[in-house]
Design an enzyme around this catalytic site. Structure first.
Site: not given
Ligand code: F6P
Length: 359
Positions: A141, A184, A114, A139, A116, A200, A11, A266, A176
């Site tokens: 994440d 993540g 990342g 990443t 992976g 938060a 990603g 995204h 609200r």
């Molecule tokens: O690993 C990065 C990430 O943005 C994660 O936070 C998210 O779960 C995933 O990729 C989303 O992937 P895609 O772009 O394939 O929807």
């Protein structure tokens, strides 16, 4: 004169273009030829391989702050490490990558990926046996072991913070709450950091068990009638299905708490790269080029105690928690999670943020 390649995989996130631009600059100063492989491993699957000489096509400095990857990260349905496993084509795929890298005659490859991509690079290291493989971790994440920082994380925290800042204003006007779902994967770092940044009312992350009734009581006890609850996309609620933010929202509604859900999705991977991420990308680019000069291979750049250095990919794999990919059981990745000793957890708790059932 060396000939090196750059490839962005997995990603995207903000900061990739800074890393690419700095690698081109550092390599050009060393009089090395730099090639960009297009679309991650997709570019190695074509004949001839899809690679462009980057020295001639210098990435303009003003574009180095932009999100996304100038080299692209790959097509959804192409053959890649993941789909090759699914389609039982790993051997042929690996052979093709090795053949393309040989054809390109690269001395070294800088892979910006990342956990992976880096886990896969180690598993399939035979592909890179004839060149030096240097990985740079990126990443949003922040789930990569052995490094205090990854490219893209700081910008993602900023993006999510800015998004919540906007929601807070409309939340106040309408008395609200908003349940904001953070990205993540199964790691709560992004939700935790942005949650603390915006103040938060609650932050729910996969690493810490939470009690939804305790959350409801916590929100009811607040002195305001608006605010933000950040729900990490990796949380689950027993007996419920659907998007985590929707599950929490339904529970709040049932308890009479007026709320809406929001999904920044995204946009967390986009946004102009923060100064901190640009500095990190520059440090990792420099570190990667030095690693090539030092004849290192199968290493990853990391930042620890504010020092950029390399660790071997075997250390990286052994340091993380190895988990199955939720979609592809044969795919194992080395993961890092929010540490139970992370000082931010205590800070959040001390500031009256519901963070789950902390021990
Ligand atoms: O690993 C990065 C990430 O943005 C994660 O936070 C998210 O779960 C995933 O990729 C989303 O992937 P895609 O772009 O394939 O929807």
């Amino acid at each position: 004169m060396k000939k090196i390649g750059i490839m962005t995989t997995g990603g995207d996130c903000s900061g990739l273009n800074t890393a690419i631009q700095r690698i081109i600059r550092g390599a050009t100063l060393r009089k090395w030829a730099v090639y960009g492989i297009l679309d991650g491993t997709d570019g190695l699957c074509t004949t001839p391989p899809a690679a462009i000489k980057l020295n001639d096509l210098m990435l303009p400095i003003e574009n180095a702050r932009l999100a996304g990857s100038f080299l692209h990260n790959g097509h959804a349905n192409a053959l890649n490490f993941e789909t090759a496993i699914e389609r039982g084509k790993t051997t042929a795929f690996n052979r093709k990558l090795h053949k393309s890298l040989t054809e390109l005659k690269l001395d070294a490859l800088i892979l910006i990926g990342g956990n992976g991509s880096i886990s896969l690079a180690w598993k399939n290291r035979e592909i890179y046996r004839d060149l030096q493989l240097i990985c740079i971790p990126k990443t949003i994440d922040m789930d990569i072991p052995l490094t205090d920082k990854t490219i893209g994380f700081d910008t993602a925290v900023q993006q999510l913070t800015s998004y919540c800042d906007q929601l807070m204003l409309t939340a106040r006007s309408h008395h609200r709450w908003f349940v904001v779902q953070a990205m993540g994967r199964d790691c709560g770092n992004l939700a935790l950091n942005a949650g603390v940044a915006i103040g938060a009312s609650a932050i729910l992350i996969p690493e810490i068990k939470f009690d939804v009734n305790a959350l409801v009581e916590h929100i009811k006890k607040q002195q305001t009638d608006y605010g933000i609850i950040i729900a990490s996309e990796g949380i689950s609620l027993r007996g419920h299905s659907g998007k985590p933010a929707d599950m929490i929202s339904r529970k709040l509604t049932a308890a009479g708490i007026v709320n809406r859900t929001a999904f920044p999705e995204h946009t967390q991977r986009a946004g102009d790269t923060t100064a901190a991420d640009r500095i990190l990308a520059t440090r990792f680019a420099d570190c990667a080029l030095q690693a090539i000069e030092n004849n290192e291979t199968n290493v990853m750049t990391v930042l620890t105690d504010n020092e950029a250095h390399t660790v071997s990919l075997s250390e990286f794999v052994n340091a993380g928690k190895i988990v199955h990919d939720p979609k592809i059981p044969d795919l194992m990745t080395s993961n890092a999670y929010v540490n139970p000793d992370d000082p931010l957890l205590e800070v959040a708790h001390d500031m009256g943020i519901y963070i789950g059932e902390l021990k």
